[in-house]
Motif scaffolding. Structure first.
Motif, mmCIF file in Angstrom:
data_model
loop_
_atom_site.group_PDB
_atom_site.id
_atom_site.type_symbol
_atom_site.label_atom_id
_atom_site.label_comp_id
_atom_site.label_asym_id
_atom_site.label_seq_id
_atom_site.Cartn_x
_atom_site.Cartn_y
_atom_site.Cartn_z
ATOM 1 N N LYS A 156 6.781 -28.813 -21.036
ATOM 2 C CA LYS A 156 8.183 -29.135 -21.338
ATOM 3 C C LYS A 156 8.485 -28.742 -22.780
ATOM 4 O O LYS A 156 7.672 -29.018 -23.673
ATOM 5 C CB LYS A 156 8.424 -30.625 -21.151
ATOM 6 C CG LYS A 156 8.397 -31.018 -19.686
ATOM 7 C CD LYS A 156 8.815 -32.451 -19.568
ATOM 8 C CE LYS A 156 9.014 -32.836 -18.125
ATOM 9 N NZ LYS A 156 9.287 -34.278 -18.017
ATOM 10 N N VAL A 157 9.638 -28.123 -22.981
ATOM 11 C CA VAL A 157 9.989 -27.677 -24.335
ATOM 12 C C VAL A 157 11.329 -28.305 -24.719
ATOM 13 O O VAL A 157 12.315 -28.185 -23.994
ATOM 14 C CB VAL A 157 10.065 -26.130 -24.415
ATOM 15 C CG1 VAL A 157 10.302 -25.702 -25.856
ATOM 16 C CG2 VAL A 157 8.789 -25.482 -23.868
ATOM 17 N N TYR A 158 11.345 -28.995 -25.852
ATOM 18 C CA TYR A 158 12.549 -29.683 -26.360
ATOM 19 C C TYR A 158 12.924 -29.101 -27.713
ATOM 20 O O TYR A 158 12.168 -29.291 -28.647
ATOM 21 C CB TYR A 158 12.284 -31.181 -26.514
ATOM 22 C CG TYR A 158 11.930 -31.854 -25.224
ATOM 23 C CD1 TYR A 158 12.912 -32.330 -24.367
ATOM 24 C CD2 TYR A 158 10.599 -32.001 -24.853
ATOM 25 C CE1 TYR A 158 12.584 -32.944 -23.169
ATOM 26 C CE2 TYR A 158 10.263 -32.617 -23.646
ATOM 27 C CZ TYR A 158 11.269 -33.083 -22.813
ATOM 28 O OH TYR A 158 10.941 -33.683 -21.629
ATOM 29 N N GLN B 260 0.086 -38.939 -23.227
ATOM 30 C CA GLN B 260 0.626 -37.577 -23.285
ATOM 31 C C GLN B 260 0.245 -36.901 -24.600
ATOM 32 O O GLN B 260 0.143 -37.544 -25.642
ATOM 33 C CB GLN B 260 2.149 -37.620 -23.181
ATOM 34 C CG GLN B 260 2.641 -37.999 -21.808
ATOM 35 C CD GLN B 260 4.106 -37.594 -21.625
ATOM 36 O OE1 GLN B 260 4.494 -36.460 -21.907
ATOM 37 N NE2 GLN B 260 4.905 -38.522 -21.156
ATOM 38 N N ASN B 261 0.076 -35.580 -24.515
ATOM 39 C CA ASN B 261 -0.173 -34.769 -25.705
ATOM 40 C C ASN B 261 1.078 -33.962 -25.999
ATOM 41 O O ASN B 261 1.525 -33.177 -25.166
ATOM 42 C CB ASN B 261 -1.335 -33.813 -25.444
ATOM 43 C CG ASN B 261 -2.659 -34.534 -25.575
ATOM 44 O OD1 ASN B 261 -3.153 -34.730 -26.680
ATOM 45 N ND2 ASN B 261 -3.197 -34.976 -24.444
ATOM 46 N N ILE B 262 1.637 -34.195 -27.183
ATOM 47 C CA ILE B 262 2.877 -33.504 -27.548
ATOM 48 C C ILE B 262 2.687 -32.781 -28.878
ATOM 49 O O ILE B 262 2.086 -33.320 -29.815
ATOM 50 C CB ILE B 262 4.069 -34.494 -27.588
ATOM 51 C CG1 ILE B 262 4.262 -35.094 -26.171
ATOM 52 C CG2 ILE B 262 5.352 -33.811 -28.085
ATOM 53 C CD1 ILE B 262 5.508 -35.894 -25.932
ATOM 54 N N GLY B 263 3.186 -31.554 -28.940
ATOM 55 C CA GLY B 263 3.026 -30.733 -30.137
ATOM 56 C C GLY B 263 4.328 -30.562 -30.886
ATOM 57 O O GLY B 263 5.414 -30.584 -30.290
ATOM 58 N N SER C 97 -2.213 -26.293 -23.665
ATOM 59 C CA SER C 97 -2.849 -27.491 -23.089
ATOM 60 C C SER C 97 -2.013 -28.757 -23.338
ATOM 61 O O SER C 97 -2.462 -29.872 -23.072
ATOM 62 C CB SER C 97 -4.252 -27.656 -23.675
ATOM 63 O OG SER C 97 -4.133 -27.703 -25.074
ATOM 64 N N LEU C 98 -0.790 -28.595 -23.855
ATOM 65 C CA LEU C 98 0.041 -29.769 -24.160
ATOM 66 C C LEU C 98 0.956 -30.126 -22.985
ATOM 67 O O LEU C 98 1.239 -29.299 -22.118
ATOM 68 C CB LEU C 98 0.920 -29.475 -25.390
ATOM 69 C CG LEU C 98 0.195 -29.156 -26.700
ATOM 70 C CD1 LEU C 98 1.199 -28.772 -27.781
ATOM 71 C CD2 LEU C 98 -0.649 -30.346 -27.162
ATOM 72 N N ASP C 99 1.433 -31.371 -22.976
ATOM 73 C CA ASP C 99 2.423 -31.789 -21.966
ATOM 74 C C ASP C 99 3.822 -31.359 -22.381
ATOM 75 O O ASP C 99 4.655 -31.039 -21.545
ATOM 76 C CB ASP C 99 2.398 -33.317 -21.811
ATOM 77 C CG ASP C 99 1.042 -33.794 -21.319
ATOM 78 O OD1 ASP C 99 0.688 -33.408 -20.191
ATOM 79 O OD2 ASP C 99 0.346 -34.497 -22.058
#
Ligand code: ADP
Length: 373
Positions: free
Chosen positions: A87-89, A2-5, A62-64
């Motif tokens: 998805k935004v946390y 996964q790519n997470i920012g 382009s992030l997960d």
């Protein structure tokens, strides 16, 4: 993979990256300072302003998943990303509520969460009319940070210190203890609570200075604190990690002060003092893994290492070796090149079964480890 920012590359991002190294995840940072604490630890660094719509949208598309290390980000861009399946946390709706202290207070009221009584003042003229409400604390709706948007108004003479902008005027609470409760919640709605911590502040800087974990609370107060923190977090209807800051007043009543929808200074000790740290926990939430174990390994005190008065410029750490020699003291320096008075430069966590030992060592650390030039 996964790519997470992460929006923001300060110390919270840095400690998130340290925990991410244990998991199959590629981490991207967006930040406008190429020398920030996170720049050299992430997989992908993007230079840009986290408050700018285009910068955040282009970074995130382009992030997960994406998370934040500060609330002051472009929420419109996060809403668009969320609508497109990123998805935004925490969820952008929660950020909107929390970012504005007026909306945040209204949220507590709406959900019957105990909080100090308040009025809303739109401008100075409104504040002048509210003089009977003093002593109170005036909190600017948007733009305050680390105590800078907060003024204590004890008497009529203090009114000129208040804000000439939309703000909350909150009754002064006779504070017995300030505590914080970290809560993690995943996409399935499962929760994990850390033991609450008890805070002490530097009265001059209004920055968190020391914090003891677990907080010393009666069982009854502890249950109340946990129930209130869970109510705050569950009603947000958003996965993530949250720090619910509360006051215990002189009568033993628990009142919510404010909530941070992210990893937080009040959870730093969890790196060494708990089986799963707040940083580890947020990765578990975002990657869809089981929640971690929040039990303490040992009681702890966390001391913030703050830039010494009278020194601004390239940092040098006085007393570092002496603190590194101390048993069960864990040093974290955030990699900031420049120190200035009051800047958070690092923290030290001390573990011990004995409270006296914790207090003694934390005072020694505070006196010994000084960011100077
Ligand atoms: P910030 O978001 O800038 O940290 P806070 O709302 O947490 O601002 O307020 C900063 C500090 O001011 C608190 O930690 C507490 O010590 C004091 N404070 C805030 N609200 C009240 C209140 N209603 N009564 C008494 N003290 C308060």
């Amino acid at each position: 993979m996964q790519n997470i920012g992460i929006l923001g590359g300060g110390q919270l991002g840095r400690m998130l990256l340290q925990a991410a190294a244990n998991y199959p995840v590629t981490v991207h940072i967006l930040e406008n300072d190429p020398d920030c604490p996170s720049a050299h630890l992430c997989h992908q660094f993007t230079l840009g302003d986290i408050r700018d719509f285009e910068a955040v949208y282009n970074f995130g598309k382009s992030l997960d998943a994406i998370t934040i290390e500060i609330e002051n980000v472009n929420i419109d861009a996060l809403e668009k990303l969320e609508s497109e399946g990123v998805k935004v946390y925490p969820s952008p709706a929660v950020l909107k509520t929390i970012k504005n202290k007026i909306l945040q207070k209204e949220y507590y009221k709406k959900h019957q969460i105990p909080t100090a009584d308040y009025l809303i003042t739109e401008n100075r003229a409104d504040l002048e009319k509210a003089v009977d409400f003093l002593p109170a604390v005036h909190k600017v709706g948007e733009g305050g940070y680390d105590g800078k948007g907060v003024q204590l108004l004890r008497t009529r003479d203090d009114i000129s210190k208040g804000f000439d902008a939309p703000a909350v005027l909150e009754k002064m609470v006779p504070i017995h203890k300030e505590i914080a409760q970290m809560v993690a919640i995943n996409d399935k709605g499962e929760t994990a609570l850390y033991p609450p911590v008890e805070m002490l502040f530097d009265p001059d800087l209004n920055l968190l200075d020391y914090q003891l974990c677990p907080a010393e609370l009666s069982t009854q107060t502890l249950y109340r604190v946990e129930a209130i923190a869970l109510a705050v977090v569950r009603n947000f209807k958003s996965a993530g990690i949250f720090a619910v800051e509360m006051f215990v007043d002189k009568n033993g009543d628990v009142l919510v002060n404010e909530t941070a929808p992210r990893v937080h200074n009040s959870g730093h000790h969890s790196i060494e003092a708990h089986y799963s740290s707040q940083f580890d926990m947020l990765w578990r939430v975002m990657l869809g893994y089981p929640l971690g174990n929040t039990d303490p390994i040992l009681p702890s005190i966390m001391v913030n290492i703050i830039g010494a008065e009278g020194f601004s410029g390239d940092v040098r750490y006085e007393g570092l070796e002496e603190v590194l020699k101390m048993e069960n003291a864990f040093v974290h320096l955030y990699g900031k090149k420049q120190t200035k008075p009051g800047r958070k430069m690092g923290h030290v966590t001390i573990l011990s079964k004995e409270k006296q030992d914790l207090l003694h060592k934390s005072n020694r650390v505070k006196r010994t480890l000084l960011p100077k030039t």
